[in-house]
Design an enzyme around this catalytic site. Structure first.
Site, mmCIF file in Angstrom:
data_model
loop_
_atom_site.group_PDB
_atom_site.id
_atom_site.type_symbol
_atom_site.label_atom_id
_atom_site.label_comp_id
_atom_site.label_asym_id
_atom_site.label_seq_id
_atom_site.Cartn_x
_atom_site.Cartn_y
_atom_site.Cartn_z
ATOM 1 N N GLN A 206 0.820 -1.221 0.000
ATOM 2 C CA GLN A 206 0.000 0.000 0.000
ATOM 3 C C GLN A 206 0.850 1.266 0.000
ATOM 4 O OE1 GLN A 206 -0.485 -2.666 1.985
ATOM 5 N NE2 GLN A 206 -2.632 -2.920 2.540
ATOM 6 N N ASP A 247 -6.110 0.977 12.675
ATOM 7 C CA ASP A 247 -7.319 0.207 12.346
ATOM 8 C C ASP A 247 -8.202 -0.022 13.564
ATOM 9 O OD1 ASP A 247 -5.224 -0.536 10.166
ATOM 10 O OD2 ASP A 247 -7.227 -0.909 9.353
ATOM 11 N N LYS A 258 -1.380 -1.580 10.226
ATOM 12 C CA LYS A 258 -0.794 -2.478 9.230
ATOM 13 C C LYS A 258 0.482 -3.146 9.743
ATOM 14 C CE LYS A 258 -2.128 -3.371 6.097
ATOM 15 N NZ LYS A 258 -2.939 -4.617 6.016
HETATM 16 O O1 MRU Z 1 -5.276 -3.752 4.981
HETATM 17 P P1 MRU Z 1 -5.592 -2.303 4.759
HETATM 18 O O2 MRU Z 1 -4.977 -1.739 3.514
HETATM 19 O O3 MRU Z 1 -7.069 -2.007 4.860
HETATM 20 O O4 MRU Z 1 -4.890 -1.594 5.995
HETATM 21 C C1 MRU Z 1 -4.941 -0.198 6.107
HETATM 22 C C2 MRU Z 1 -4.141 0.306 7.234
HETATM 23 O O5 MRU Z 1 -3.565 -0.421 8.006
HETATM 24 C C3 MRU Z 1 -4.144 1.781 7.432
HETATM 25 O O6 MRU Z 1 -2.921 2.201 7.966
HETATM 26 C C4 MRU Z 1 -5.256 2.108 8.432
HETATM 27 O O7 MRU Z 1 -6.462 1.567 8.018
HETATM 28 C C5 MRU Z 1 -5.388 3.551 8.615
HETATM 29 S S1 MRU Z 1 -6.334 4.236 7.285
HETATM 30 C C6 MRU Z 1 -6.542 5.862 7.406
#
Ligand code: MRU
Length: 353
Positions: A206, A247, A258
């Site tokens: 990401q 999250d 993440k």
């Molecule tokens: O697996 P993902 O891409 O949904 O994980 C996203 C993350 O870990 C982001 O850092 C988190 O959701 C913060 S989003 C503003």
């Protein structure tokens, strides 16, 4: 599911138009910028599972619209039957991803509106759409407030900062603007930023794909590094602060984000660098006293052995693929919310604020 190329210059990861939802397909960025048309609650559930839409706040907005699509699928005009069907749809959407609490927060808010609306199903459906639109609008305002408070929380020295971030926390991961990337964006606008270092963020990349793409669009200087380079960059004094999203945050400030975030927090501590978490209060799960209760999503082994169609390593070994880790509150300098930046110990005072 139909895909079309995006023409607009603004980034709206979730868009409601003509009684359906359009999602930017985040699995195809940065190579292709296109939208996927979502016309049913089941298609929305699959889009969340397959990460066409991802990022905690964006998942919440998508699930809210998934509930609206679900409401449109229900044929009864009896409120009790409608609520029973809507609850089944809510349960399906809630099964998609376990860690980001915004998903459950948004679904619960939608169910409450349905329960508390009058007896007419048409009115309930209208109220559900209004609520989904409000969740989306509020998230952009919330992110802007996080950007504002984050700017005030940044260290005063050096005057111009280089900030390391992880995963993607920008417009794509929210309804717009972003959380950690929102703070970075504010710092850039205020002339306090030299550049961003974006961790590539294995296994889904990401950072390399989405954060780099968003920064380029915004004209924010960005350098992509592999996750294993962070310690070296800190030792070389290339980094002044670390900012990440979240999250799910427990009441004591322990933060799930993440996978790889925890390592960065340990490294920041070892190099005496501030480590910030930027997130809306809807990401705080005050029902959990600490991070041990946060469910960690385990994803498919193929995410590790394969990139696109290229196989990287033997498939016949064991793989372990937790999508998130939990950073202990003790490693976090401040949690930046829409109500201000607080230490993890002060977070509890923002409950019901
Ligand atoms: O697996 P993902 O891409 O949904 O994980 C996203 C993350 O870990 C982001 O850092 C988190 O959701 C913060 S989003 C503003």
């Amino acid at each position: 599911m139909t895909t079309t190329a995006c023409e607009s210059n603004s980034i709206y990861p979730v868009r409601w138009q003509d009684n359906k939802v359009w999602l930017i397909d985040q699995t195809r960025l940065p190579m292709e910028y296109g939208e996927v048309e979502i016309t049913s609650s089941e298609a929305m559930a699959r889009a969340i599972e397959t990460m066409i839409v991802r990022g905690a706040p964006a998942i919440g907005v998508a699930a809210a619209y998934g509930m609206v699509l679900g409401a449109q699928e229900i044929t009864t005009d009896q409120k009790e039957e409608f609520l029973a069907d809507l609850t089944r749809i809510a349960d399906r959407l809630a099964q998609t991803r376990p860690t980001a609490v915004n998903l459950f927060w948004a679904i619960e808010r939608m169910l409450k509106v349905a329960r508390e609306s009058g007896p007419e199903v048409a009115v309930i459906t209208k109220n559900l759409l209004e609520t989904a639109q409000n969740i989306q609008k509020e998230d952009v305002e919330t992110c802007r407030a996080i950007g504002h408070h984050g700017l005030l929380a940044l260290p005063e020295q050096p005057e111009k900062l280089t900030i390391l971030t992880h995963c993607n926390t920008g417009s794509l991961a929210t309804a717009g603007y972003g959380t950690a990337l929102g703070v970075i964006r504010s710092a850039w606008t205020a002339g306090r930023l030299i550049q961003v270092y974006a961790d590539e963020t294995r296994p889904r990349l990401q950072g390399a794909k989405l954060t780099a793409w968003e920064c380029l669009r915004e004209g924010i200087p960005v350098t992509v590094i592999t996750d294993s380079m962070a310690a070296h960059c800190m030792q070389q004094k290339l980094i002044d602060a670390v900012i990440v999203g979240a999250d799910r945050i427990a009441a004591n400030g322990d933060t799930a984000n993440k996978i790889g975030t925890y390592s960065l927090a340990v490294l920041a501590k070892a190099h005496h660098l501030p480590f910030y978490v930027a997130a809306p209060l809807s990401t705080v799960d005050f029902s959990l006293k600490d991070g041990t209760g946060i469910p960690i999503e385990q994803r498919d082994r193929a995410e590790i052995y394969q990139v696109g169609t290229t196989t990287l390593c033997p498939r016949d070994v064991n793989f372990y693929n937790p999508a998130f880790d939990v950073t202990p509150a003790a490693l976090i300098t401040a949690i930046i919310t829409e109500k201000g930046a607080v230490t993890p110990a002060e977070l509890i005072f923002l409950q019901d604020s």
